[in-house]
Design a protein around this motif. Structure first.
Motif: not given
Length: 121
Positions: A59-64
């Motif tokens: 899973r990849r997220f747009s920000n921390h």
């Protein structure tokens, strides 16, 4: 229960054997222990938000912060984070769940302040 491995980007440039890939190997061990492993990373290079790579959900997220707030999910049983320091990994230290942090270098931070913050979290 989920086993979440946090890193700054995945996959890396080279293709490694499962026992050489120090991101994938902990996930394989988690599978053997009956956990459902997922690799969570920031979305670098506009990759897919979710995909299955070598049998592991990524899973990849747009920000921390979006990664951090997803760590409050109830079905997460264990967190494994890589420090460089990486902001997402450091924020995981604030979550009240079992976790382990692995450094991939001998340095915890580029300055004394960052090192102290890393150790505190």
């Amino acid at each position: 229960m989920k086993f979440i491995l946090i890193t700054n980007g995945y996959p890396k440039a080279s293709r490694l054997l499962p026992t050489e890939d120090f991101f994938r190997y902990p996930c394989e061990i988690a599978k053997e222990l009956g956990l459902k492993p997922e690799i969570w990373a920031l979305n670098i290079n506009n990759a897919a938000k979710e995909e299955i790579l070598d049998g592991i959900k990524v899973r990849r997220f747009s920000n921390h912060w979006s990664l951090f707030f997803n760590l409050f999910q109830k079905d997460i049983g264990f967190i494994h984070a890589f420090l460089r320091p990486n902001t997402s990994s450091l924020l995981a230290g604030l979550i009240n769940k079992p976790k382990v942090f692995t450094t991939v270098s001998y340095e915890l931070g580029s300055t004394k302040l960052i090192k102290k913050i890393s150790l505190f979290l």
